[in-house]
Design an enzyme around this catalytic site. Structure first.
Site, mmCIF file in Angstrom:
data_model
loop_
_atom_site.group_PDB
_atom_site.id
_atom_site.type_symbol
_atom_site.label_atom_id
_atom_site.label_comp_id
_atom_site.label_asym_id
_atom_site.label_seq_id
_atom_site.Cartn_x
_atom_site.Cartn_y
_atom_site.Cartn_z
ATOM 1 N N ASN A 151 0.800 -1.217 0.000
ATOM 2 C CA ASN A 151 0.000 0.000 0.000
ATOM 3 C C ASN A 151 0.839 1.276 0.000
ATOM 4 O O ASN A 151 0.339 2.339 -0.367
ATOM 5 C CB ASN A 151 -0.932 0.014 1.215
ATOM 6 C CG ASN A 151 -0.200 -0.192 2.519
ATOM 7 O OD1 ASN A 151 0.526 -1.178 2.684
ATOM 8 N ND2 ASN A 151 -0.372 0.710 3.457
ATOM 9 N N GLN A 179 -5.065 -3.592 -1.874
ATOM 10 C CA GLN A 179 -4.581 -2.665 -2.896
ATOM 11 C C GLN A 179 -4.625 -3.275 -4.301
ATOM 12 O O GLN A 179 -4.547 -2.544 -5.292
ATOM 13 C CB GLN A 179 -3.151 -2.240 -2.580
ATOM 14 C CG GLN A 179 -3.016 -1.401 -1.332
ATOM 15 C CD GLN A 179 -3.678 -0.041 -1.439
ATOM 16 O OE1 GLN A 179 -3.808 0.520 -2.525
ATOM 17 N NE2 GLN A 179 -4.104 0.493 -0.316
ATOM 18 N N CYS A 324 -3.625 4.833 7.390
ATOM 19 C CA CYS A 324 -3.921 4.271 8.702
ATOM 20 C C CYS A 324 -2.909 4.684 9.759
ATOM 21 O O CYS A 324 -3.129 4.511 10.953
ATOM 22 C CB CYS A 324 -3.981 2.748 8.616
ATOM 23 S SG CYS A 324 -5.265 2.152 7.492
#
Length: 397
Positions: A151, A179, A324
């Site tokens: 990612n 992804q 995140c």
């Protein structure tokens, strides 16, 4: 010009997905578990969505389990496989150092519960090999979990080869394809996958919905208890509008995959070429074996957060890594894993393109990044010391 270029974090919903969600909320709002007509109409929509997701992965409809997103799917896959392994006296799990935190944090929790975890190192491009996996498998190995594509740096892993090793050795194989799904040709059979996670909002579907592929015959326990939904594997009334929208978005993405891959790859390569002109910068990840719309660079003597904020002033939305962990002050674990020093890892920028980007935006992004990097370096005492020879450059010119 306003340019959204953080599609690895989330994507704008496609019109197809929006229409599907709206139609479901207006016309198929019943509970799929209800026996009367309104509920059964919803049940039909649910199973049609399951069939569409399965078709996109070359799976069977009964192998698709709907979740709240990729993190839940990762958790259920890993904890479920661990439970199966523990019942057989197998408590060793293999993964890599560059996984998403939904995987790494779950593995940490399992370590506290008595499992042993081997995190395989990656090379300078972020690749792990099937040979590494084969050499790490032990008699007590119950699971291998390796992400399909990273990612942060976009590198695509040799999933089919790793899956073949696991299948031959009788070890369950999970891949976090959050992804990859909708951006790469994912085929769970050809890839020798037992468990696969995906998330709707990464391919222009809605947020808050995902799916877990569980190969027929693999009977993992539920993560959420409390009801018989999803064949008893995931309690809670299904998020039907989200599921229907995700299925529509995934079907559309797979249908358009060849042309969209070619289009995004061309834009990606143009971005890489332009940003490579900035002195003392370095591309993160593989140059070609990467996601079609993913670009990641590190620039010496600046902070990634400063790049993001100044680019935002110019109307460009990018990130310095995983959404995140955007609130963390620590450098990216992925960049450290591929050998970037701490001070360089802090100066990263991730640019990820999607369906709503076009080639006219590429020169603007390149010119803006060049201007921002120059501005920040002119303000940096570290850059001054480098130019005056008081410090040595870490990145080659």
């Amino acid at each position: 010009m306003n340019v959204y270029a953080d599609n690895a974090a989330t994507t704008r919903m496609s019109q197809t997905a929006l229409d599907a969600v709206r139609d479901c909320m207006e016309n198929t709002w019943g509970n799929p578990s209800s026996l009367y007509e309104t509920g059964q109409k919803a049940k039909t929509a649910l199973e049609q969505a399951r069939e569409r997701v399965a078709a996109a992965l070359n799976a069977l409809p009964g192998e698709i389990l709907f979740t709240s997103g990729g993190s839940e799917a990762d958790n259920q896959a890993i904890r479920g496989a661990a439970a199966l392994g523990k019942a057989k006296g197998k408590t060793h799990i293999i993964s890599t150092t560059i996984e998403h935190h939904a995987v790494l944090h779950t593995l940490k929790r399992l370590e506290r519960e008595g499992f042993t975890v081997t995190l395989l190192p990656v090379d300078a491009e972020g690749l792990v090999t099937a040979r590494q996996v084969a050499e790490a498998i032990r008699d007590d190995t119950c699971l291998v979990t390796v992400m399909y594509a990273n990612n942060e740096i976009g590198t695509v892993e040799p999933i089919a080869e790793i899956g073949a090793v696991c299948r031959e050795r009788g070890v369950l194989f999970h891949t976090d394809a959050v992804q990859a799904a909708g951006h790469l040709p994912v085929d769970v059979k050809a890839d020798n996958v037992d468990l696969l996670s995906l998330s709707g909002h990464k391919f222009h579907g809605p947020k808050g919905v995902g799916a877990l592929y569980v190969r027929r015959g693999v009977r993992i326990p539920p993560l959420i208890e409390g009801g018989s939904q999803e064949r008893g594997k995931r309690a809670g009334t299904e998020n039907l509008p989200g599921i229907v929208g995700m299925a529509a978005a995934l079907s559309e993405a797979v249908e358009r995959l060849p042309e969209e891959t070619a289009r995004l790859t061309g834009m990606r390569d143009a971005l890489i070429a332009g940003l490579s002109e900035i002195p003392y910068g370095v591309l993160n990840g593989a140059r070609t074996n990467r996601l079609p719309g993913s670009v990641s660079f590190c620039f010496e003597a600046i902070e990634g957060e400063s790049i993001i904020l100044l680019l935002d002033d110019l109307g460009i939305s990018v990130s310095s890594g995983s959404a995140c962990t955007s609130g963390s002050l620590d450098p990216s674990h992925v960049l450290l894993a591929i050998g970037r020093p701490h001070e360089i890892a802090h100066g990263s920028v991730r640019i990820t393109l999607g369906a709503y980007n076009d080639a006219s935006q590429v020169p603007y992004i390149v010119d803006s990044v060049k201007a921002v990097v120059e501005r920040l370096r002119n303000m940096s005492p570290v850059w001054r010391d480098l130019n005056e020879g008081k410090r040595q450059h870490v990145i080659p010119a």
